[in-house]
Write a protein that holds these residues in place. Structure first.
Motif, short mmCIF file in Angstrom:
data_model
loop_
_atom_site.label_atom_id
_atom_site.label_comp_id
_atom_site.label_asym_id
_atom_site.label_seq_id
_atom_site.Cartn_x
_atom_site.Cartn_y
_atom_site.Cartn_z
N THR A 49 0.47 -1.39 4.95
CA THR A 49 1.01 -1.69 3.63
C THR A 49 0.07 -2.58 2.83
O THR A 49 -0.19 -2.35 1.65
CB THR A 49 2.39 -2.36 3.76
N GLN A 97 7.58 1.47 0.64
CA GLN A 97 8.12 1.72 1.97
C GLN A 97 9.64 1.83 1.96
O GLN A 97 10.22 2.69 2.60
CB GLN A 97 7.69 0.57 2.89
N ASP A 180 3.66 4.95 0.91
CA ASP A 180 3.85 4.06 2.06
C ASP A 180 5.09 4.49 2.84
O ASP A 180 6.21 4.27 2.39
CB ASP A 180 3.99 2.61 1.55
MG LIG Z 1 4.28 -1.38 5.94
#
Ligand SMILES: [Mg+2]
Ligand SMILES: Nc1ncnc2c1ncn2[C@@H]1O[C@H](COP(=O)(O)OP(=O)(O)OP(=O)(O)O)[C@@H](O)[C@H]1O
Ligand code: SF4
Lengths: 344, 328
Positions: A49, A97, A180
């Motif tokens: 990330t 994410q 992500d």
């Molecule tokens: Mg991550």
């Protein structure tokens, strides 16, 4: 040769807190052309990330990046605020994410997408931007889009929300999409649908995609090239074929062993195992010693001997099956023994 | 949405009825008969019984409760013939020592309490949110450290102490502010404000503490929230992002504020006492001192009504501010 959409050279990211600076990502390099997908794989905490966010210059407080990042022709690390604003959400977009927390609870879905449009083209009227939102929701396969734009994030199911954030990221047709873990929170059938949608839109828009994942199955079904991260460093880099057919890093081999079928296609609905099948806990750069970060968990470290614990292995060129493909691995071993011997 | 509003309103009405019942039972049922105070000294039993009957305090609690509720809507009559008094609707009871219905007494005191509440609320919002937001934006900076200390002090120090300090310092030592009295707004707006600055400072000082805390924590949470990072990723500027962060701070602040304002409107006994202001708090206190139960019950219920109404407003406002509550 065309200029790549994304070029990263020796990217390091460090956090400073209480006067102590620690690298969480070190010396990453990658290159990604339009229409292609580069997967970044690694365990939780390996820096996936942070790498994605560094590319957009969206690092959390206390983090700083060194090296060079050229995304869609812009020098991201030296760009000023204005230029960054222009690039973000238009040339380079990101799917976060966690789709729930990435959406404002106070805005309806339409407002999010309309905002993305109007931030980059203030001449578009509010109405026209909402109309674009409806169009875009329709494009990503949300049923009754005219109705869906007025709904709030918490009223969407996980799969629908993921489609909505994809619509939001792609509404300005970015040259580069950073996705992500776009499928992690979803169940297997929905995962396959979302990945198929991403690939379809990628073909349509000709965009480059940086696909962040910790799931080798996802990688196998979507990537052209693969970057394997371990503790913030590049363990291996190569074409999907090289990574699968002749991995040159014991960590990659471990990941591969943890994936039941090497050619597992997502659409076949086969159940995939996560990376945790490798024994031991992941190390972070923070507490890595002077040697190879993977050494404590590596079945081959004993074979190589002291070198593994005293000297950091640098990425070196390995044999490749692709024409002109680049295959790198950061391991002191020149050749890996057969798979069975690696897994201990 | 309409069903939600209707449900809230019905709940509020039932809450009010329940609070009225508890208050009346508590005061009229369990304390000494207010007729004792009225009948004077010496008080022969027959006289006292007569007074008690006249004041209607000899009846059962349930009867008094129903009469009270009825009085709120249609008014209430005490005694008969020449000694008959009538209390118009909405009747909050009748104060025999004052020869006036409680509603009138409350109405007389309301301008003072309203002025007090209004200024304190505005000041406390400005100071509380201002300091809270500044502390969050420059976390660990001078403003942050100052306002954290300020908030700690404000939360722990009693109102009367702050009040006496303000009177002492600004009123007597510096001779800068008047230390008592009230001038109505219509008479002279400047004198009105001038006389109220002291009590406003005291009340908002105590209240602002919690606003500083809430605004600071909430803004800190918001500023690192993923959806704001995502907004930056869409190309928003820092200013645009900060403006959006305010939304998240508004929700709890509005809720707190509506309740605090309604509590303030119920009168602030201590601040009024310290600054010799004759508001609702002072009325309540005089009722207690003179064993005038009608006043005590009337003012208590009036404040309770305000708080219930405040709650109702919050309940109706919240869904507008936070869509997540809408479907509840
Ligand atoms: Mg991550
Ligand atoms: N705000 C922060 N302050 C300090 N360290 C951080 C911060 N955010 C992340 N890190 C550290 O950076 C490293 C990489 O984090 P990152 O979020 O990139 O991991 P990841 O590979 O995306 O993991 P996951 O699969 O769990 O999402 C971690 O070791 C983490 O502890
Ligand atoms: S360098 Fe040594 S410890 Fe590191 S992966 Fe290679 S063999 Fe294992």
């Amino acid at each position: 040769m065309r200029d790549p959409v994304l070029q990263v050279e020796d990217l390091s990211v460090s956090f400073t807190s209480g006067g102590v600076t620690t690298d969480v990502v070190r010396d990453l390099s990658m290159r990604l052309d339009g229409g292609r997908t580069l997967a970044v794989v690694g365990e939780s905490g390996s820096g996936k990330t942070i790498t994605g966010r560094a590319i957009m210059r969206l690092l959390p407080r206390g983090a700083s990046a060194r090296g060079r990042i050229v995304a869609a022709g812009r020098e991201m690390l030296s760009a000023d605020e204005r230029e960054l604003r222009r690039a973000r959400g238009s040339d380079v977009a990101m799917v976060f994410q966690d789709s729930m927390s990435a959406l404002s609870p106070y805005l309806d879905i339409g407002a999010h997408i309309a905002q993305a449009v109007r931030l980059h083209d203030p001449s578009v009227t509010r109405r026209a931007a909402r109309a674009r939102a409806v169009e875009m929701l329709d494009r990503v396969g949300i049923p009754e889009p005219a109705d869906a734009v007025r709904r709030f994030p918490h009223e969407f199911s996980g799969g629908m929300r993921q489609r909505a954030v994809i619509a939001m990221a792609l509404v300005n047709r970015p040259a580069l999409l950073i996705a992500d873990e776009p499928t992690t929170a979803l169940d297997v059938t929905v995962q396959a649908q979302i990945l198929a949608l991403l690939r379809e839109l990628q073909q349509e828009y000709g965009m480059a995609m940086l696909l962040i994942s910790h799931d080798f199955g996802v990688v196998a079904s979507a990537a052209d090239d693969v970057l394997v991260l371990y503790a913030g460093r590049q363990a291996e880099y190569g074409s999907l074929r090289d990574i699968f057919e002749q991995p040159a890093h014991p960590y990659t081999t471990g990941l591969r062993a943890a994936t039941p079928r090497l050619d597992a296609r997502l659409d076949s609905g086969g159940k995939r195992t996560r990376l945790r099948a490798i024994p031991g806990a992941p190390t972070s750069l923070r507490d890595a010693g002077p040697g190879c970060a993977f050494a404590p968990r590596c079945g081959l470290a004993d074979q190589v001997g002291e070198r593994c614990v005293v000297e950091v292995p640098l990425p070196t060129v390995r044999p490749t099956n692709e024409d002109g493909g680049l295959h790198l691995a950061a391991c002191h071993l020149d050749r890996l023994p057969a798979l069975q011997e690696v897994a201990r | 949405m309409i069903a939600y509003i209707a449900r809230r309103m019905v709940t509020a009405v039932f809450m009010l009825l329940a609070i009225a019942f508890v208050t009346i039972t508590l005061f009229f049922g369990a304390s000494k008969d207010p007729a004792r105070a009225m009948c004077g000294k010496p008080c022969p039993p027959e006289t006292r019984a007569k007074v008690s009957a006249y004041m209607q305090t000899d009846q059962s609690v349930v009867w008094q409760y129903t009469e009270f509720v009825k009085g709120l809507f249609v008014g209430r009559t005490y005694g008969e013939g020449a000694r008959q008094v009538h209390c118009h609707a909405p009747c909050f009871g009748y104060s025999f020592p004052n020869r006036s219905d409680v509603t009138t007494l409350i109405a007389e005191r309301l301008p003072v309490t309203l002025s007090l509440a209004f200024g304190a609320a505005v000041l406390c919002l400005v100071v509380g949110i201002g300091l809270g937001a500044l502390s969050a934006i420059r976390k660990g900076g001078i403003v942050d450290r100052f306002s954290t200390g300020f908030a700690m002090f404000g939360l722990s120090v009693p109102t009367f102490l702050v009040g006496l300090l303000v009177v002492q310092v600004f009123g007597f030592m510096l001779n800068a502010l008047p230390y008592s009295g009230f001038v109505s707004f219509s008479e002279s707006p400047t004198d009105w404000a001038w006389h109220l600055i002291g009590p406003w400072m005291v009340l908002s000082f105590i209240l602002a503490a919690s606003y500083i805390r809430v605004a600071r924590t909430q803004l800190l949470n918001e500023l690192s929230a993923d959806h704001l990072v995502a907004m930056t990723a869409r190309g928003a500027s820092t200013r645009q992002v900060n403006r959006h962060a305010v939304r998240g701070v508004m929700v709890p602040v509005v809720a707190m504020f509506a309740l605090d304002v309604t509590a303030l409107l119920g009168g602030s006994v201590i601040a009024e006492r310290v600054f010799s202001l004759h508001g609702l708090g002072d009325l309540l206190l005089s009722g207690v001192n003179e064993s005038d139960l009608s006043i005590v019950v009337g003012v208590t219920l009036f404040s309770a009504f305000l708080i219930i109404v405040g709650n109702l407003i919050v309940d109706l406002l919240m869904p507008l501010l936070d869509p997540r509550i809408r479907r509840a």
